[in-house]
Scaffold this motif. Sequence first.
Motif, PDB file in Angstrom:
ATOM      1  N   LEU A   1       0.891  -1.265  -0.145  1.00 33.26           N
ATOM      2  CA  LEU A   1      -0.025  -0.019   0.123  1.00 33.26           C
ATOM      3  C   LEU A   1       0.853   1.323   0.096  1.00 33.26           C
ATOM      4  CD1 LEU A   1      -2.770  -1.005   2.585  1.00 33.26           C
ATOM      5  CD2 LEU A   1      -3.254  -0.449   0.258  1.00 33.26           C
ATOM      6  N   ASP A   2       2.112   1.210   0.936  1.00 35.24           N
ATOM      7  CA  ASP A   2       2.835   2.289   0.803  1.00 35.24           C
ATOM      8  C   ASP A   2       3.517   2.718  -0.448  1.00 35.24           C
ATOM      9  OD1 ASP A   2       2.200   2.950   3.390  1.00 35.24           O
ATOM     10  OD2 ASP A   2       3.813   1.822   4.402  1.00 35.24           O
ATOM     11  N   LYS A   3       4.030   1.732  -1.153  1.00 36.59           N
ATOM     12  CA  LYS A   3       4.733   1.647  -2.280  1.00 36.59           C
ATOM     13  C   LYS A   3       3.778   2.102  -3.386  1.00 36.59           C
ATOM     14  CE  LYS A   3       8.242  -1.694  -1.409  1.00 36.59           C
ATOM     15  NZ  LYS A   3       8.879  -3.195  -1.191  1.00 36.59           N
ATOM     16  N   TYR A   4       2.657   1.798  -3.208  1.00 36.47           N
ATOM     17  CA  TYR A   4       1.593   2.126  -4.430  1.00 36.47           C
ATOM     18  C   TYR A   4       1.444   3.661  -4.257  1.00 36.47           C
ATOM     19  CZ  TYR A   4      -2.878   1.974  -7.230  1.00 36.47           C
ATOM     20  OH  TYR A   4      -3.914   2.087  -7.995  1.00 36.47           O
TER      21      TYR A   4
ATOM     22  N   ASP B   1      -7.505  -5.746  -4.620  1.00 40.26           N
ATOM     23  CA  ASP B   1      -7.087  -6.293  -6.047  1.00 40.26           C
ATOM     24  C   ASP B   1      -6.228  -5.441  -6.865  1.00 40.26           C
ATOM     25  OD1 ASP B   1      -8.323  -8.841  -5.283  1.00 40.26           O
ATOM     26  OD2 ASP B   1     -10.252  -7.990  -6.235  1.00 40.26           O
ATOM     27  N   ASP B   2      -6.355  -3.980  -6.746  1.00 38.48           N
ATOM     28  CA  ASP B   2      -5.562  -3.300  -7.449  1.00 38.48           C
ATOM     29  C   ASP B   2      -4.238  -3.301  -7.272  1.00 38.48           C
ATOM     30  OD1 ASP B   2      -7.836  -2.224  -8.377  1.00 38.48           O
ATOM     31  OD2 ASP B   2      -7.848  -0.122  -7.080  1.00 38.48           O
TER      32      ASP B   2
ATOM     33  N   ALA C   1      -1.740  -4.013 -10.459  1.00 39.17           N
ATOM     34  CA  ALA C   1      -0.557  -3.046 -10.718  1.00 39.17           C
ATOM     35  C   ALA C   1       0.697  -3.932 -10.324  1.00 39.17           C
ATOM     36  CB  ALA C   1      -0.709  -2.058  -9.828  1.00 39.17           C
ATOM     37  N   ARG C   2       0.537  -5.104 -10.089  1.00 41.29           N
ATOM     38  CA  ARG C   2       1.881  -6.006  -9.786  1.00 41.29           C
ATOM     39  C   ARG C   2       2.620  -5.644  -8.574  1.00 41.29           C
ATOM     40  NH1 ARG C   2       3.972  -8.627 -15.130  1.00 41.29           N
ATOM     41  NH2 ARG C   2       1.979  -8.712 -16.281  1.00 41.29           N
ATOM     42  N   TYR C   3       2.058  -4.971  -7.629  1.00 44.87           N
ATOM     43  CA  TYR C   3       2.606  -4.671  -6.257  1.00 44.87           C
ATOM     44  C   TYR C   3       2.722  -6.026  -5.329  1.00 44.87           C
ATOM     45  CZ  TYR C   3       2.969   0.210  -7.437  1.00 44.87           C
ATOM     46  OH  TYR C   3       3.251   1.375  -7.942  1.00 44.87           O
ATOM     47  N   LEU C   4       1.858  -6.969  -5.773  1.00 42.73           N
ATOM     48  CA  LEU C   4       1.589  -8.486  -5.077  1.00 42.73           C
ATOM     49  C   LEU C   4       1.200  -9.120  -6.167  1.00 42.73           C
ATOM     50  CD1 LEU C   4      -0.732  -7.295  -2.017  1.00 42.73           C
ATOM     51  CD2 LEU C   4       1.806  -7.723  -1.966  1.00 42.73           C
ATOM     52  N   LYS C   5       1.616 -10.327  -6.070  1.00 42.12           N
ATOM     53  CA  LYS C   5       1.175 -11.690  -7.001  1.00 42.12           C
ATOM     54  C   LYS C   5      -0.063 -11.881  -6.817  1.00 42.12           C
ATOM     55  CE  LYS C   5       5.885 -13.509  -8.104  1.00 42.12           C
ATOM     56  NZ  LYS C   5       6.384 -14.761  -8.030  1.00 42.12           N
ATOM     57  N   GLN C   6      -0.387 -11.868  -5.355  1.00 39.91           N
ATOM     58  CA  GLN C   6      -1.732 -12.181  -4.925  1.00 39.91           C
ATOM     59  C   GLN C   6      -1.918 -11.641  -3.701  1.00 39.91           C
ATOM     60  OE1 GLN C   6      -1.457 -16.538  -4.783  1.00 39.91           O
ATOM     61  NE2 GLN C   6      -1.046 -16.631  -2.727  1.00 39.91           N
ATOM     62  N   ILE C   7      -3.320 -11.589  -3.360  1.00 40.75           N
ATOM     63  CA  ILE C   7      -3.631 -11.029  -1.913  1.00 40.75           C
ATOM     64  C   ILE C   7      -3.441 -12.130  -0.986  1.00 40.75           C
ATOM     65  CG2 ILE C   7      -5.757 -10.010  -0.279  1.00 40.75           C
ATOM     66  CD1 ILE C   7      -4.851  -8.329  -2.602  1.00 40.75           C
ATOM     67  N   PRO C   8      -2.454 -11.723   0.068  1.00 40.64           N
ATOM     68  CA  PRO C   8      -2.239 -12.789   0.977  1.00 40.64           C
ATOM     69  C   PRO C   8      -3.412 -13.436   1.979  1.00 40.64           C
ATOM     70  CG  PRO C   8      -0.998 -10.831   1.411  1.00 40.64           C
ATOM     71  CD  PRO C   8      -1.857 -10.377   0.284  1.00 40.64           C
ATOM     72  N   ILE C   9      -3.611 -14.543   2.458  1.00 39.30           N
ATOM     73  CA  ILE C   9      -4.504 -14.956   2.966  1.00 39.30           C
ATOM     74  C   ILE C   9      -4.447 -14.497   4.642  1.00 39.30           C
ATOM     75  CG2 ILE C   9      -5.443 -17.073   4.025  1.00 39.30           C
ATOM     76  CD1 ILE C   9      -4.864 -18.647   1.553  1.00 39.30           C
ATOM     77  N   ASP C  10      -5.509 -14.325   5.327  1.00 44.76           N
ATOM     78  CA  ASP C  10      -5.652 -13.963   6.768  1.00 44.76           C
ATOM     79  C   ASP C  10      -5.256 -15.352   7.429  1.00 44.76           C
ATOM     80  OD1 ASP C  10      -6.312 -13.426   9.262  1.00 44.76           O
ATOM     81  OD2 ASP C  10      -7.702 -12.072   8.754  1.00 44.76           O
ATOM     82  N   PRO C  11      -4.613 -15.580   7.840  1.00 43.53           N
ATOM     83  CA  PRO C  11      -4.313 -17.122   8.629  1.00 43.53           C
ATOM     84  C   PRO C  11      -5.385 -17.319   9.587  1.00 43.53           C
ATOM     85  CG  PRO C  11      -2.570 -15.531   9.027  1.00 43.53           C
ATOM     86  CD  PRO C  11      -3.102 -14.807   8.163  1.00 43.53           C
ATOM     87  N   LEU C  12      -5.948 -16.215  10.220  1.00 46.23           N
ATOM     88  CA  LEU C  12      -6.956 -16.437  11.239  1.00 46.23           C
ATOM     89  C   LEU C  12      -8.172 -16.646  10.625  1.00 46.23           C
ATOM     90  CD1 LEU C  12      -5.863 -13.569  13.971  1.00 46.23           C
ATOM     91  CD2 LEU C  12      -5.016 -16.030  13.587  1.00 46.23           C
ATOM     92  N   THR C  13      -8.619 -16.241   9.536  1.00 43.69           N
ATOM     93  CA  THR C  13      -9.770 -16.602   8.969  1.00 43.69           C
ATOM     94  C   THR C  13      -9.661 -17.494   8.000  1.00 43.69           C
ATOM     95  OG1 THR C  13      -9.789 -14.697   7.145  1.00 43.69           O
ATOM     96  CG2 THR C  13     -10.618 -14.502   9.603  1.00 43.69           C
ATOM     97  N   ASP C  14      -8.534 -17.948   7.454  1.00 46.48           N
ATOM     98  CA  ASP C  14      -8.258 -18.849   6.223  1.00 46.48           C
ATOM     99  C   ASP C  14      -8.657 -18.300   4.894  1.00 46.48           C
ATOM    100  OD1 ASP C  14      -6.698 -20.732   7.604  1.00 46.48           O
ATOM    101  OD2 ASP C  14      -8.336 -21.572   8.472  1.00 46.48           O
ATOM    102  N   SER C  15      -8.864 -16.957   4.754  1.00 47.00           N
ATOM    103  CA  SER C  15      -9.394 -16.243   3.571  1.00 47.00           C
ATOM    104  C   SER C  15      -8.644 -14.821   3.266  1.00 47.00           C
ATOM    105  CB  SER C  15     -10.922 -15.960   3.856  1.00 47.00           C
ATOM    106  OG  SER C  15     -11.299 -15.256   2.644  1.00 47.00           O
TER     107      SER C  15
END
Length: 97
Positions: free
Chosen positions: A30-33, A45-46, A50-64
């Motif tokens: 977010l800061d780099k964007y 998803d932006d 915009a290729r700042y991330l390969k994918q949105i990380p999963i929240d390990p506490l909600t598994d989503s």
Amino acid sequence: RQMCIRDSKSVDRAKEIALRENLLTLRDALDKYYDDKGRYPNALDDLVSARYLKQIPIDPLTDSSSTWIIVPPQDTSKGGVSNVKSGATGNASNSMP
């Protein structure tokens, strides 16, 4: 029985560590964007498109990856996502929400 309690606490601690790492990854993106574009993304998803991330990380506490709580900037003309929080309820082992 005590082994199960200890294992459960270890799993919870591992999830909290993974959560902190995923939050750092998201917040860094977010800061780099913002630094590059002068505004925050309208959606997580932006960051992927915009290729700042390969994918949105999963929240390990909600598994989503879709349960992140979006925090908009105070000035909404600067985009839609300036921060994120876990979508999990309750408190961490250090009593933080």
